[in-house]
Scaffold this motif. Structure first.
Motif, PDB file in Angstrom:
ATOM      1  N   ILE A 266     -22.829  29.594  11.878  1.00 34.77           N
ATOM      2  CA  ILE A 266     -22.134  28.424  12.437  1.00 34.77           C
ATOM      3  C   ILE A 266     -22.056  27.301  11.402  1.00 34.77           C
ATOM      4  N   ILE A 267     -23.183  27.038  10.719  1.00 32.09           N
ATOM      5  CA  ILE A 267     -23.218  25.943   9.738  1.00 32.09           C
ATOM      6  C   ILE A 267     -22.342  26.264   8.538  1.00 32.09           C
ATOM      7  N   SER A 268     -22.319  27.526   8.129  1.00 28.98           N
ATOM      8  CA  SER A 268     -21.523  27.914   6.962  1.00 28.98           C
ATOM      9  C   SER A 268     -20.034  27.681   7.202  1.00 28.98           C
ATOM     10  N   LYS A 269     -19.606  27.736   8.467  1.00 34.80           N
ATOM     11  CA  LYS A 269     -18.187  27.506   8.763  1.00 34.80           C
ATOM     12  C   LYS A 269     -17.782  26.060   8.483  1.00 34.80           C
ATOM     13  N   ILE A 270     -18.742  25.143   8.543  1.00 28.55           N
ATOM     14  CA  ILE A 270     -18.437  23.735   8.232  1.00 28.55           C
ATOM     15  C   ILE A 270     -18.117  23.608   6.753  1.00 28.55           C
ATOM     16  N   ASP A 271     -18.946  24.242   5.922  1.00 30.53           N
ATOM     17  CA  ASP A 271     -18.731  24.221   4.475  1.00 30.53           C
ATOM     18  C   ASP A 271     -19.493  25.410   3.890  1.00 30.53           C
ATOM     19  N   ASP A 272     -18.757  26.343   3.284  1.00 34.37           N
ATOM     20  CA  ASP A 272     -19.414  27.551   2.776  1.00 34.37           C
ATOM     21  C   ASP A 272     -20.258  27.272   1.528  1.00 34.37           C
ATOM     22  N   ALA A 273     -20.232  26.014   1.050  1.00 29.19           N
ATOM     23  CA  ALA A 273     -21.058  25.662  -0.111  1.00 29.19           C
ATOM     24  C   ALA A 273     -22.470  25.251   0.299  1.00 29.19           C
ATOM     25  N   TYR A 274     -22.708  25.161   1.605  1.00 23.93           N
ATOM     26  CA  TYR A 274     -24.040  24.776   2.063  1.00 23.93           C
ATOM     27  C   TYR A 274     -25.054  25.901   1.791  1.00 23.93           C
ATOM     28  N   ARG A 275     -26.277  25.506   1.420  1.00 19.65           N
ATOM     29  CA  ARG A 275     -27.394  26.447   1.340  1.00 19.65           C
ATOM     30  C   ARG A 275     -28.323  26.145   2.506  1.00 19.65           C
ATOM     31  N   THR A 282     -38.127  23.707  11.167  1.00 21.45           N
ATOM     32  CA  THR A 282     -37.081  22.873  10.587  1.00 21.45           C
ATOM     33  C   THR A 282     -36.002  23.734   9.940  1.00 21.45           C
ATOM     34  N   ILE A 283     -34.744  23.320  10.159  1.00 23.83           N
ATOM     35  CA  ILE A 283     -33.603  23.954   9.501  1.00 23.83           C
ATOM     36  C   ILE A 283     -33.138  23.005   8.398  1.00 23.83           C
ATOM     37  N   VAL A 284     -33.090  23.514   7.176  1.00 25.70           N
ATOM     38  CA  VAL A 284     -32.768  22.687   6.013  1.00 25.70           C
ATOM     39  C   VAL A 284     -31.402  23.101   5.467  1.00 25.70           C
ATOM     40  N   VAL A 285     -30.540  22.081   5.238  1.00 24.51           N
ATOM     41  CA  VAL A 285     -29.207  22.315   4.687  1.00 24.51           C
ATOM     42  C   VAL A 285     -29.095  21.534   3.377  1.00 24.51           C
ATOM     43  N   ALA A 286     -28.665  22.199   2.322  1.00 21.92           N
ATOM     44  CA  ALA A 286     -28.563  21.552   1.014  1.00 21.92           C
ATOM     45  C   ALA A 286     -27.177  21.789   0.429  1.00 21.92           C
ATOM     46  N   LYS A 287     -26.738  20.821  -0.390  1.00 25.17           N
ATOM     47  CA  LYS A 287     -25.453  20.993  -1.078  1.00 25.17           C
ATOM     48  C   LYS A 287     -25.547  20.348  -2.459  1.00 25.17           C
ATOM     49  N   ASP A 288     -24.984  21.040  -3.446  1.00 26.28           N
ATOM     50  CA  ASP A 288     -25.007  20.532  -4.816  1.00 26.28           C
ATOM     51  C   ASP A 288     -24.009  19.394  -4.969  1.00 26.28           C
ATOM     52  N   LYS A 289     -24.435  18.341  -5.662  1.00 22.09           N
ATOM     53  CA  LYS A 289     -23.596  17.165  -5.895  1.00 22.09           C
ATOM     54  C   LYS A 289     -23.659  16.788  -7.371  1.00 22.09           C
ATOM     55  N   ARG A 290     -22.849  15.797  -7.733  1.00 18.66           N
ATOM     56  CA  ARG A 290     -22.896  15.274  -9.099  1.00 18.66           C
ATOM     57  C   ARG A 290     -22.888  13.754  -9.031  1.00 18.66           C
ATOM     58  N   TYR A 291     -23.664  13.159  -9.904  1.00 16.81           N
ATOM     59  CA  TYR A 291     -23.782  11.691  -9.956  1.00 16.81           C
ATOM     60  C   TYR A 291     -23.308  11.219 -11.329  1.00 16.81           C
ATOM     61  N   SER A 292     -22.468  10.192 -11.316  1.00 14.27           N
ATOM     62  CA  SER A 292     -21.942   9.656 -12.569  1.00 14.27           C
ATOM     63  C   SER A 292     -22.809   8.490 -13.019  1.00 14.27           C
ATOM     64  N   GLU A 297     -21.774  12.880 -16.074  1.00 11.57           N
ATOM     65  CA  GLU A 297     -21.948  13.583 -14.817  1.00 11.57           C
ATOM     66  C   GLU A 297     -23.287  14.338 -14.821  1.00 11.57           C
ATOM     67  N   ILE A 298     -24.142  14.020 -13.839  1.00  8.52           N
ATOM     68  CA  ILE A 298     -25.469  14.638 -13.761  1.00  8.52           C
ATOM     69  C   ILE A 298     -25.578  15.394 -12.432  1.00  8.52           C
ATOM     70  N   PRO A 299     -25.980  16.690 -12.449  1.00  6.49           N
ATOM     71  CA  PRO A 299     -26.086  17.450 -11.193  1.00  6.49           C
ATOM     72  C   PRO A 299     -27.364  17.094 -10.429  1.00  6.49           C
ATOM     73  N   TYR A 300     -27.247  17.093  -9.076  1.00  9.38           N
ATOM     74  CA  TYR A 300     -28.410  16.925  -8.208  1.00  9.38           C
ATOM     75  C   TYR A 300     -28.099  17.588  -6.872  1.00  9.38           C
ATOM     76  N   THR A 301     -29.076  17.633  -5.975  1.00 13.47           N
ATOM     77  CA  THR A 301     -28.907  18.291  -4.679  1.00 13.47           C
ATOM     78  C   THR A 301     -29.185  17.305  -3.551  1.00 13.47           C
ATOM     79  N   ALA A 302     -28.262  17.251  -2.568  1.00 16.54           N
ATOM     80  CA  ALA A 302     -28.463  16.455  -1.354  1.00 16.54           C
ATOM     81  C   ALA A 302     -28.969  17.377  -0.245  1.00 16.54           C
ATOM     82  N   GLU A 325     -21.427  14.678   8.128  1.00 18.90           N
ATOM     83  CA  GLU A 325     -21.622  13.225   8.140  1.00 18.90           C
ATOM     84  C   GLU A 325     -23.011  12.849   7.635  1.00 18.90           C
ATOM     85  N   ASP A 326     -24.021  13.640   8.077  1.00 18.89           N
ATOM     86  CA  ASP A 326     -25.393  13.323   7.678  1.00 18.89           C
ATOM     87  C   ASP A 326     -25.600  13.527   6.176  1.00 18.89           C
ATOM     88  N   LEU A 327     -24.986  14.585   5.637  1.00 20.08           N
ATOM     89  CA  LEU A 327     -25.105  14.795   4.194  1.00 20.08           C
ATOM     90  C   LEU A 327     -24.441  13.659   3.420  1.00 20.08           C
TER      91      LEU A 327
END
Length: 947
Positions: A266-275, A282-292, A297-302, A325-327
């Motif tokens: 169900i969660i993957s349907k929102i965004d298949d990039a979620y881990r 607890t259910i943990v959802v993570a997504k790779d981001k980049r910060y300027s 550009e520096i990679p990090y995880t939300a 929204e929460d991410l």
């Protein structure tokens, strides 16, 4: 030897327990008579301050604890020889007799008697009463009756007085039907019912409650299954059947456990990039981001985490999971926190290099050099203390030789530090200072203005242009010759005896009889407080009347003592009552005559959008011109609008018939950060409710529970005392002298030197000049003399608006070339704004006029078209007022034109942002015309928006 000593110790302890009726020495000693205690104390030669029982018991306990075996044996032998026995057993016997004597008056059995004796046997005699024993007997019978009925009906009473039992229920699905036993809970029952001797009545009551509970549970099952039968958003019917069958009977329907494989799908349907991972409950959802960071550009995880039951509830309810929204929120918070860390590092490096004028790129390079490797390796936007120390250490090595060169710079001459003597006319007068102290609506300002009216000559110094205009009109209505002077307009009466002006326009060279300085507590304001300090220290008036709140009284007293001028304090009490509401007021329950306070333009217009469907609404916020604010206030005052929605601009200068004042939020952005409201702000804003003679009682409330709790706590807090020193502003004389000493015409360099190094004699510090510093960076780009640069840096140019900034650049180019500056009026305006962008553009055009008029006073020959600007201001004010009355303009996406809610933070919708489309030509043209490009609410919009 040790075994013998241990054996003797055991023997002594056993003997003491025999004497003390089974108690150890520390307990048994308190039951001995005072005569025995006195003899024992004297025998052992113990030192006590007084021979009271408490002191002797304490001393004997200490002696026993610290004494050796022989010492303890002495005590045991004495008590044994004297035949001392603890009176405790006799006391307990007396208690038993007393309790039984009471029970004999009531029918009871042996078991009840035993329970009561067990309950009270360790209670002090004076604590045992007839009522306590009778109540305990009733409780015992009540509990016995409850246990009887629990066994009889196979039920159980919980701590809430509810009956719990298991009952089978049928689950009718479209493909299959089955039965399952579930825990069922009734309403709470009064346990005193079980003291009733009519068991039939009790049984009927229990059966009735069980029946009602079963019916209620069956209804819950039906409501739960109905949408599922119609096709569940997330689950197949076969999944639902299996999950219901396997659920524990005690679980709630909407908390039935859903297998992790299904949750993940169900969660993957929102965004298949979620881990997605499962960690315990607890259910943990993570997504790779980049910060300027500094264009790197520096990679990090939300990461967001949820309790499993939270996710189960949303799945069963078929609700949209808030993960996206929460991410976004988490990402925003992580970046905000990281920005603070980077900002702190920048400030630390700036502090270490203060006065050295080091290029910011060098500081950024030191930070990036150490921060990038840590973030890249950990994938978290954090900076360890070790890395921070390394950055500082290496940077200090860089600035050390530069600081050596800085030592040769000298501070300013002492003559300019003596701030009070910069106002020679005020120092020559024997000024009398009167302080009208009181809360809002206490009549303090009214009485001050009455004194001003009676004076032969006078000055009214107002905190706002709107109030200066109101003061001007009031004096004129009394047939007093008066002039109006503000930063952008002058109405000069050559025969005037009085002047009404904004506080910044105070003239220190015009002597008057009476001067009223309104809202003196503003002297502590971070940005404008210097103007009140200048007025109090430098206004050349024989009598000065201050009006303000009690929190500034102590500081004003100290300042008057420094000036060696007498201060008279007159206290005023509020003329009508303020009441704090006990419950929040939902939007749907708002009544006419209510004012709602928000703290940004976006929130004000968002609330207006909601309420204008059912009410005529007036709005007041900072971007509106004083004329429009005054007109909106008039509509509310005269009943042409029922609701007023305003920013905290309402807190000063608007006397309105507000019956109820509601806070929409308990926090605001103050130019530096978002924070909770201060007690002074709550008091000032709340005081607008219940104006004397209009509404005799004012009610204060909020739109939600949390906000009301915060407002309530601040409402009753005493106002914190304002403290010296007060801020003073860099004057033209300061700037010219610093420029001469530092041998520079660069205004940014001079102002930074003033902020970092300027010291004054007396209770003064250099004021906040952030806005001047921002503008100085612009004017330093042009070939202008230092005096002209200073005047331009003082201009009301809000460079947070791209439109105003572009206009300001055009004006400066013309000044640099020595050419006259034309005012370009807006093209034909529609009747009212249909979009938020049109409204923002109109507000910017009014601010442009204020800037043009202000500059016309400093550069009169170069800005000749003031009447043209004034005529346009009338047109624009009418346009804005019509737009506010119309109530149908909308906020739209700058790219696709999609309508957006006013509370939506950005100017581009989520869809366009995700597509990454560039703005169209029309949007770029709109930016040049001031149609968009500004973040609402007074905060600067970042140059680049990231998610």
């Amino acid at each position: 030897m040790a075994k013998k000593k241990k054996k003797q110790t055991i023997k002594i302890n056993n003997k003491i327990k025999e004497i003390m009726d089974g108690e150890p020495f520390d307990e048994g000693i308190k039951y001995l008579s005072e005569d025995v205690l006195v003899e024992l104390t004297m025998l052992l030669d113990l030192r006590v301050t007084m021979l009271t029982k408490k002191e002797m018991v304490r001393a004997l306990r200490q002696a026993w604890s610290e004494g050796n075996t022989q010492f303890r044996l002495t005590i045991v032998n004495y008590l044994d020889q004297m035949g001392v026995k603890s009176p405790r057993r006799e006391e307990e016997a007396d208690k038993v007799s007393y309790i039984i004597s009471i029970l004999e008056n009531y029918e009871h059995n042996r078991e009840e008697e035993h329970q009561i004796l067990s309950t009270f046997i360790d209670t002090k005699p004076n604590k045992i009463t007839h009522d306590k024993i009778v109540n305990k007997l009733g409780y015992i019978r009540e509990q016995a009756s409850i246990r009887n009925f629990e066994n009889k009906f196979n039920i159980e009473f919980n701590s809430m007085g509810e009956i719990e039992f298991y009952h089978p229920y049928n689950f009718e699905m479209s493909k299959e039907s089955f039965s399952k036993s579930l825990l069922t809970t009734t309403e709470s029952i009064d346990k005193s019912l079980f003291l009733n001797k009519d068991e039939v009545l009790i049984e009927e009551r229990i059966e009735k409650l069980k029946k009602y509970a079963i019916e209620k549970k069956e209804k819950e099952i039906k409501e739960f299954l109905t949408p599922i039968k119609e096709g569940h958003r997330y689950l197949l019917e076969s999944d639902v059947i299996e999950l219901i069958r396997s659920m524990p009977p005690e679980d709630a329907f909407y908390e039935i456990e859903v297998p992790f494989t299904i949750v993940k799908r169900i969660i993957s349907k929102i965004d298949d990039a979620y881990r997605i991972t499962l960690q315990g409950q607890t259910i943990v959802v993570a997504k790779d981001k980049r910060y300027s960071l500094y264009e790197k550009e520096i990679p990090y995880t939300a990461v967001v985490s949820y309790g499993r039951k939270f996710i189960y509830h949303d799945i069963w309810k078929e609700q949209s999971l808030p993960i996206k929204e929460d991410l976004l929120k988490v990402k925003s918070e992580i970046k905000e926190h990281f920005n603070v860390i980077i900002k702190d590092l920048e400030e630390e490096l700036f502090r270490l290099s203060e006065g050295l004028n080091i290029d910011k790129k060098i500081l950024e390079g030191y930070i990036l050099q150490f921060v990038e490797p840590q973030v890249t390796s950990s994938l978290t936007l954090k900076v360890s203390e070790k890395v921070k120390r390394r950055i500082v250490y290496h940077f200090m090595d860089y600035v050390r030789p530069l600081k050596e060169r800085k030592r040769k710079e000298e501070l300013l001459a002492k003559t300019i530090r003596d701030f009070k003597n910069l106002f020679p006319l005020a120092r020559l007068l024997k000024r009398e200072i009167i302080f009208h102290v009181g809360s809002t609506n206490s009549g303090k300002t009214y009485q001050a203005l009455k004194s001003l009216e009676k004076a032969d000559t006078g000055y009214y110094l107002a905190p706002l242009r709107l109030l200066a205009l109101e003061g001007y009109e009031n004096l004129k209505s009394k047939n007093i010759n008066v002039s109006l002077i503000t930063g952008e307009e002058e109405i000069i009466d050559e025969e005037s005896t009085h002047i009404s002006s904004t506080i910044e326009m105070m003239n220190a060279s015009v002597e008057v009889d009476v001067c009223v300085i309104d809202e003196i507590q503003m002297i502590n304001d971070r940005d404008r407080g210097w103007a009140w300090a200048n007025a109090l220290i430098g206004v050349p008036a024989k009598k000065i009347i201050l009006t303000g709140s009690a929190d500034v009284l102590e500081a004003v007293t100290e300042l008057c003592e420094y000036l060696e001028e007498p201060l008279k304090v007159i206290h005023f009490e509020r003329k009508n009552e303020l009441k704090l509401m006990k419950h929040p007021t939902p939007i749907k329950d708002i009544e006419a005559g209510t004012a709602i306070v928000a703290f940004s333009r976006r929130d004000v217009l968002g609330l207006r959008q909601q309420l204008s469907q059912n009410y005529e609404v007036s709005v007041v916020y900072g971007n509106l011109s004083p004329e429009v604010r005054k007109e909106e206030a008039r509509r509310f005052r005269e009943g042409k609008s029922q609701i007023l929605i305003a920013t905290d601009a309402i807190a000063m200068g608007l006397n309105l018939p507000i019956k109820t004042l509601l806070f929409s939020k308990d926090n605001k952005f103050d130019g530096l950060r978002r924070r909770e409201l201060l007690p002074t702000e709550v008091a000032q804003i709340s005081g607008r409710a219940g104006r004397y003679g209009l509404e005799e009682v004012g009610y204060i409330g909020a739109l939600d529970k949390k906000c009301l709790e915060t407002i309530s706590s601040k409402f009753y807090q005493p106002l914190p005392t304002l403290e010296l020193p007060f801020s003073v502003m860099a004057s033209l004389e300061h700037v010219l002298l610093i420029g001469e000493i530092l041998e520079t015409q660069n205004l940014s360099t001079i102002l930074n030197f003033f902020a970092d190094n300027m010291e004054f004699e007396g209770p003064f510090v250099a004021g906040n000049i952030d806005s001047m510093l921002e503008i100085s960076e612009i004017v330093d780009e042009y070939n202008l003399d230092l005096k002209t640069r200073f005047h331009l840096a003082c201009a009301p140019a809000s460079i947070s608006s791209p439109y105003i900034e572009s206009v300001f650049h055009r004006y400066i180019k013309q000044i640099e070339a020595g050419k006259t500056v034309e005012y370009i009026p807006p093209r034909e305006l529609p009747k009212f704004a249909q979009t938020n962008e049109q409204m923002l553009n109109a507000e910017d055009r009014v601010r442009e006029i204020s800037l043009y008029l202000w500059l016309s006073f400093k550069f009169e020959e170069l800005f000749p078209q003031t009447q043209k600007a004034l005529d346009s201001r009338v047109r624009l004010n009418n346009f804005i007022e019509n737009s506010l009355k119309q109530g149908n303009f909308v906020k739209k996406c700058n790219r696709c034109g999609k309508s957006l809610d006013f509370t939506y933070r950005f100017s581009v919708c989520d869809s366009c942002f995700s597509k990454g489309r560039r703005g169209s030509r029309e949007n770029n043209r709109g930016a040049r015309n001031g149609g968009y490009g500004k973040k609402e609410g007074g905060e600067k919009k970042p140059k680049r928006r990231t998610r």
